[in-house]
Write a protein that holds these residues in place. Structure first.
Motif, PDB file in Angstrom:
ATOM      1  N   MET A   9      38.012  40.595  31.745  1.00 26.72           N
ATOM      2  CA  MET A   9      38.067  41.415  32.967  1.00 26.72           C
ATOM      3  C   MET A   9      39.085  42.537  32.823  1.00 26.72           C
ATOM      4  O   MET A   9      40.077  42.412  32.116  1.00 26.72           O
ATOM      5  CB  MET A   9      38.344  40.549  34.185  1.00 26.72           C
ATOM      6  N   VAL A  10      38.778  43.638  33.512  1.00 26.43           N
ATOM      7  CA  VAL A  10      39.667  44.801  33.487  1.00 26.43           C
ATOM      8  C   VAL A  10      40.698  44.616  34.594  1.00 26.43           C
ATOM      9  O   VAL A  10      40.366  44.656  35.782  1.00 26.43           O
ATOM     10  CB  VAL A  10      38.859  46.097  33.698  1.00 26.43           C
ATOM     11  N   VAL A  11      41.942  44.355  34.192  1.00 27.67           N
ATOM     12  CA  VAL A  11      42.995  44.003  35.153  1.00 27.67           C
ATOM     13  C   VAL A  11      44.299  44.709  34.772  1.00 27.67           C
ATOM     14  O   VAL A  11      44.450  45.175  33.637  1.00 27.67           O
ATOM     15  CB  VAL A  11      43.248  42.472  35.170  1.00 27.67           C
ATOM     16  N   PRO A  12      45.268  44.778  35.699  1.00 32.37           N
ATOM     17  CA  PRO A  12      46.565  45.371  35.340  1.00 32.37           C
ATOM     18  C   PRO A  12      47.364  44.440  34.426  1.00 32.37           C
ATOM     19  O   PRO A  12      47.271  43.217  34.555  1.00 32.37           O
ATOM     20  CB  PRO A  12      47.288  45.521  36.689  1.00 32.37           C
ATOM     21  N   THR A  24      45.891  31.433  31.810  1.00 29.64           N
ATOM     22  CA  THR A  24      46.341  32.148  30.617  1.00 29.64           C
ATOM     23  C   THR A  24      45.157  32.718  29.848  1.00 29.64           C
ATOM     24  O   THR A  24      44.036  32.235  29.960  1.00 29.64           O
ATOM     25  CB  THR A  24      47.103  31.194  29.676  1.00 29.64           C
ATOM     26  N   GLY A  25      45.458  33.747  29.073  1.00 29.29           N
ATOM     27  CA  GLY A  25      44.392  34.353  28.289  1.00 29.29           C
ATOM     28  C   GLY A  25      44.967  35.289  27.245  1.00 29.29           C
ATOM     29  O   GLY A  25      46.191  35.330  27.045  1.00 29.29           O
ATOM     30  N   ILE A  26      44.092  36.031  26.579  1.00 30.61           N
ATOM     31  CA  ILE A  26      44.580  36.974  25.570  1.00 30.61           C
ATOM     32  C   ILE A  26      44.177  38.395  25.935  1.00 30.61           C
ATOM     33  O   ILE A  26      43.208  38.623  26.657  1.00 30.61           O
ATOM     34  CB  ILE A  26      44.049  36.632  24.148  1.00 30.61           C
ATOM     35  N   LEU A  65      42.085  44.599  29.046  1.00 29.52           N
ATOM     36  CA  LEU A  65      40.834  43.847  29.055  1.00 29.52           C
ATOM     37  C   LEU A  65      41.256  42.429  28.673  1.00 29.52           C
ATOM     38  O   LEU A  65      41.588  42.164  27.524  1.00 29.52           O
ATOM     39  CB  LEU A  65      39.876  44.457  28.038  1.00 29.52           C
ATOM     40  N   VAL A  66      41.317  41.550  29.658  1.00 30.83           N
ATOM     41  CA  VAL A  66      41.916  40.228  29.446  1.00 30.83           C
ATOM     42  C   VAL A  66      40.842  39.145  29.439  1.00 30.83           C
ATOM     43  O   VAL A  66      40.033  39.056  30.364  1.00 30.83           O
ATOM     44  CB  VAL A  66      42.983  39.920  30.527  1.00 30.83           C
TER      45      VAL A  66
END
Ligand SMILES: [Zn+2]
Lengths: 158, 414, 376
Positions: A116-119, A77-79, A106-107
């Motif tokens: 990280m740059v993710v979908p 999990t993250g923001i 950007l999570v």
């Protein structure tokens, strides 16, 4: 390869493609990260000096130029720190408008100091909010590479 | 004479191999940077105020890779410049390190050059030196099916074989003379810790037993493709005296450009018809020697590292940079003049013929020369080295870097 | 820092597709710069080029630019970043005392290569490249969102900057016609195609072919060559980390540090009042503001006020036409023209102290800034 000289335009056009394959060695810490993905797990690294945690991992901390080779397991999990919505797909070959919204986030994973740059998936662009909690969605076929991250979705829906 | 006297205080390497698959490009570079800093005495990464880097851009398929490698080359929140000139890259980065200090703007400069060739496709990369101009061939009457062969000529081995033919015609050098150079390099490499092809027992016969790649060059004479990195730390004379046991002063630099050889602009013909003539190298050396106050390079230079992926080039370069009379190098090699304990040792590091991480190779030449002056080289020559040179070439054998270093600053030359 | 002047310059009139070979373009620029300074090629002692092998689609592309670049049998080198970075190397060579006259050029022809695709090759090959979401558009979009959120601004505010830039471009004879929009409105910008929300197409520059060249000389030589030397009195250069998550995208710390250093060398204490003109290399209309604020020309979040003063990018800046590897050089040349009072159509009256900047990397990772002054 085909060659095509267009004399009318007084310009020569070389068509066809030269294939050059590039294989990037993933290295000391990313290797571990890729292994972690295989087990649906995030493995980051921690700076031996300032304690900053990096995900994706790096083996050096830019601020301290100290080793960051202590591995640390991180949650799923993250923001959402930042995001953008684009219909463009830019590959190493061309730029295409796929006319379909893709959310790029950007999570920052909980416990990590980098992002990280993710979908970002399973959410309408208008419902996106910076700071919202997200959880990883793993790809159906896990291959042990970054595309095992199918995306991040909001926790508990929106 | 530069306004500020630049000096080298440390040089670092990573271990070179054909595939450094254990590390990524950033980690590879980091190894060399750490090695360089570890050997730099009291200098810490924070003291560095300018970072310059370079590699051969198209080989790994990464554009300006230093941007993502910033944290690994101690360049976060510091200035970071990228200098690339093909095979000369390392030498050009070294020269720009010199200028960063000589300008008086910066006083602790880290220069890094690297290549992880196992990531990419070097032959495609080199072929594209020629390929950009491919489209003109049909108008010259070439059939498309023959293009492949021309690509071979454009890549480095093609240029080198023309060079070898020209050199052999001029000097009457034999294939055995070429093989002798290879043997000396590879045996030297065996005694230097960071090199790639270590062959302590190789003989001339071994080399001559291998098949031709492109006449007169045989498989056993060709440099390997390596992964590796090199880092060098530059500072001012004042700081160098405080930090280093033996500061190495850079007293002359030259980087003249010639017209491209073999493949001229838009294939409008070769700028250089004889690729072993090398006016650019001659003039670069002259400039560097005049800056350094050297009048008789063959007597005043104690040690040389020249950039020679192919053995004929080593013979050619040592002549062009003024260490030997034209066409006399084969004899010098035969007589052991250039050996480790000879009068004019050349490429005791093992040279590019034993290790070629292309972007790094031209920096490893002056870096090794500096280490010989410091007395810290992996394969140290027995005699004391006061003055040494490091040479590099690249592009379509038209770009040169030439560095002259000594254990005394230039103004003190008698 | 010893005084070094820009004594001559030339910009090939850019275009979407110049239909020229790179060598023709380059020769026009280098010949033009020499003619502008009234010099011969023999007078040059060093040449620093700026180009990029990926932009040129050619390995070691600089080795073929020797003749057209004026570097045959000259002490030369090449920087692979922005043209403004190449000026730094030229400056170092002059300041060292080894060289008395340096030619610096920057060249690329985006009509021949897919610029946005090539930028993918700048990303981390172990993570961002396989994921393939980080690119010029998405980085610009996230940067703009960070900026708007940090200071409570709206998309309309950035649209105003785009309008200002495009109107300025209309007054600049060397802007590409496609960017010269005298009657553009904020609504038009806001209604233009979305590249990557909230970044709109008209907030993003149009790529064009071009070459810019300039000539540097130390004080003694400069005074003999020209009556209107423009002095480089300060320079600052800094690089930030690559990782966007580690950076505050609403500002630009590498530009802040670079400007601080340049001002210190130039003895500028109050950039807000002392700098009359700023030609900054912003990759988007939004980045223009971020860089201007980082350079201390306005308080953070208040960059928009600069468009009323007119001192930010009077040429239209990057939005007047963007030539990779030459853009920073073009910014410097535009600032030089302002100081010489030769900026046809977009002259700021009384301009005597200017800054110009160049950059590479996503969200302006690596910035270099020059302080330029006229007079004695
Ligand atoms: Zn740290």
């Amino acid at each position: 390869m085909t060659l095509n000289i267009d004399e009318e335009q007084d310009v020569s056009v070389t068509k066809g493609m030269i294939r050059a394959e590039f294989n990037f060695w993933v290295g000391i810490v990313m290797d571990k990260f890729y292994d972690g993905l295989q087990e649906k797990k995030f493995i980051g690294t921690k700076c031996s000096k300032c304690g900053k945690v990096f995900l994706p991992p790096r083996n050096r901390c830019g601020d301290c130029f100290a080793k960051a080779e202590d591995f640390i397991d991180l949650p799923e999990t993250g923001i959402l720190k930042n995001f953008t919505v684009t219909t463009y797909k830019i590959s190493e070959r061309k730029t295409r408008n796929v006319k379909k919204d893709q959310i790029v986030g950007l999570v920052q994973i909980d416990g990590a100091d980098s992002a990280m740059v993710v979908p970002v998936i399973n959410i309408n662009p208008e419902d996106l909010k910076i700071g919202m909690k997200l959880k990883v969605v793993w790809a159906k076929n896990i291959k042990g590479d970054p595309n095992d991250i199918a995306g991040f979705e909001p926790i508990g829906g929106v | 004479m530069a306004n500020v006297q630049p000096a080298v205080i440390s040089a670092g390497f990573c271990e070179h191999a054909s595939k450094r698959s254990d590390v990524n490009m950033a980690e590879l570079v980091n190894e060399a940077v750490e090695d360089c800093l570890n050997k730099a005495g009291s200098v810490e990464w924070k003291d560095i105020d300018y970072v310059i880097n370079g590699n051969m851009p198209a080989f790994e398929g990464a554009n300006m890779p230093e941007l993502w490698m910033t944290d690994h080359m101690a360049a976060k929140n510091k200035p970071l410049l990228r200098v690339t000139t093909g095979g000369t890259t390392g030498g050009s980065v070294f020269v720009s390190g010199y200028y960063a200090v000589a300008s008086g703007l910066y006083d602790m400069v880290l220069a890094v050059a690297f290549e992880q060739q196992s990531c990419g496709n070097t032959t495609v990369g080199l072929a594209s030196v020629a390929l950009g101009e491919l489209s003109i061939y049909p108008s010259l009457g070439y059939e498309a099916t023959r293009l492949r062969r021309n690509m071979g000529a454009g890549a480095a081995i093609g240029v080198a074989s023309y060079q070898a033919m020209n050199y052999m015609r001029r000097s009457k050098a034999t294939e055995e003379d070429l093989a002798r150079v290879v043997v000396q390099n590879r045996r030297n490499a065996a005694k230097n810790w960071w090199t790639h092809l270590k062959m302590p027992t190789i003989t001339i016969e071994d080399v001559l037993d291998t098949p031709y790649i492109s006449y007169p060059l045989r498989f056993g004479m060709v440099c390997p493709a390596s992964d590796g990195a090199c880092a060098v730390l530059f500072t001012t004379e004042e700081k160098a005296k405080q930090i280093a046991d033996v500061p190495v002063y850079i007293n002359g630099v030259g980087s003249y450009a010639n017209e491209p050889a073999i493949i001229g602009v838009d294939c409008g013909g070769a700028g250089q018809t004889d690729p072993c003539e090398q006016l650019g190298a001659v003039k670069s050396a002259e400039l560097a020697y005049s800056q350094a106050g050297i009048s008789f390079p063959n007597k005043e230079i104690d040690y040389a590292e020249v950039y020679s992926p192919f053995p004929n080039q080593e013979l050619q370069w040592v002549e062009r940079v003024g260490l030997f009379e034209p066409n006399s190098a084969p004899e010098a090699y035969l007589n052991g003049v250039t050996a480790l304990n000879g009068e004019m040792p050349v490429n005791c590091s093992g040279g590019v013929n034993s290790t070629n991480a292309i972007g790094a190779s031209a920096m490893e030449r002056p870096a090794e020369s500096a280490l010989q002056i410091m007395g810290k080289a992996g394969n140290q020559v027995p005699k004391t080295v006061h003055t040494a040179l490091g040479h590099g070439w690249g592009g379509a054998i038209n770009l040169i870097s030439h560095v002259v270093m000594a254990d005394e600053p230039q103004r003190k030359f008698k | 820092m010893d005084k070094v002047a820009i004594v001559g310059f030339y910009q090939v009139k850019p275009g979407l597709d110049l239909m020229m070979s790179p060598y023709e373009m380059l020769f026009e620029a280098t010949r033009g710069a020499l003619d502008h300074a009234g010099l011969k090629r023999d007078d040059l002692s060093t040449v620093i080029g700026c180009n990029n092998d990926y932009y040129d689609g050619k390995t070691i592309s600089n080795c073929f630019k020797v003749e057209a670049g004026g570097a045959y049998m000259k002490d030369e080198s090449k920087v692979e970043m922005d043209g403004a970075h190449a000026v730094m190397y030229g400056l170092m060579r002059i300041l060292s005392g080894n060289h008395k006259l340096a030619m610096v050029y920057g060249i690329s022809a985006p009509s021949c290569f897919p610029y946005e695709s090539v930028r993918i090759l700048e990303t981390d090959p172990t993570f961002d490249r396989p994921i393939n979401l980080l690119n010029g558009y998405t980085a610009g979009g996230m940067q703009m969102r960070a900026y708007l959120n940090a200071f409570g601004l709206s998309e309309e505010d950035i649209a105003k900057v785009a309008v200002y830039n495009l109107k300025n471009a209309a007054k600049n004879p060397l802007a590409i016609p496609e960017a010269q929009k005298t009657n553009i409105t904020v609504d038009e910008v806001l209604n233009s195609e979305m590249l990557s929300a909230p970044l709109k197409k008209l907030m993003y520059p149009i790529l064009c072919d071009g070459v810019t060249a300039l000539i540097l000389a130390p004080e003694r030589q400069a005074r003999k060559i020209t009556d209107k030397p423009v002095w480089i009195t300060g320079v600052g250069h800094f690089n930030d980390t690559y990782y966007l998550g580690d950076r505050d995208l609403s500002s630009c710390s590498s530009m802040e540090k670079a400007a601080e250093k340049a001002y210190k060398i130039a003895g500028i204490n109050n950039p807000k009042s002392e700098i009359n003109v700023a030609e900054l290399f912003g990759h988007t209309a939004c980045e223009d503001l971020i860089l201007a604020e980082a350079a201390g020309l306005a308080d953070k979040g208040k960059g928009l006020s600069l468009i009323d003063t007119g001192k930010l990018n009077p040429s239209g800046g990057t939005m007047a036409g963007y030539t990779p590897a030459a853009n920073g050089l073009t910014r410097i040349v535009e600032a030089v023209k302002q100081i010489r009072g030769e900026a046809e159509g977009h002259q700021i009256s009384g301009a005597n102290k200017a800054i110009a900047s160049g950059q590479v990397g996503f969200c302006a990772q690596n910035n270099i800034v020059y302080v330029l002054e006229g007079g004695e």
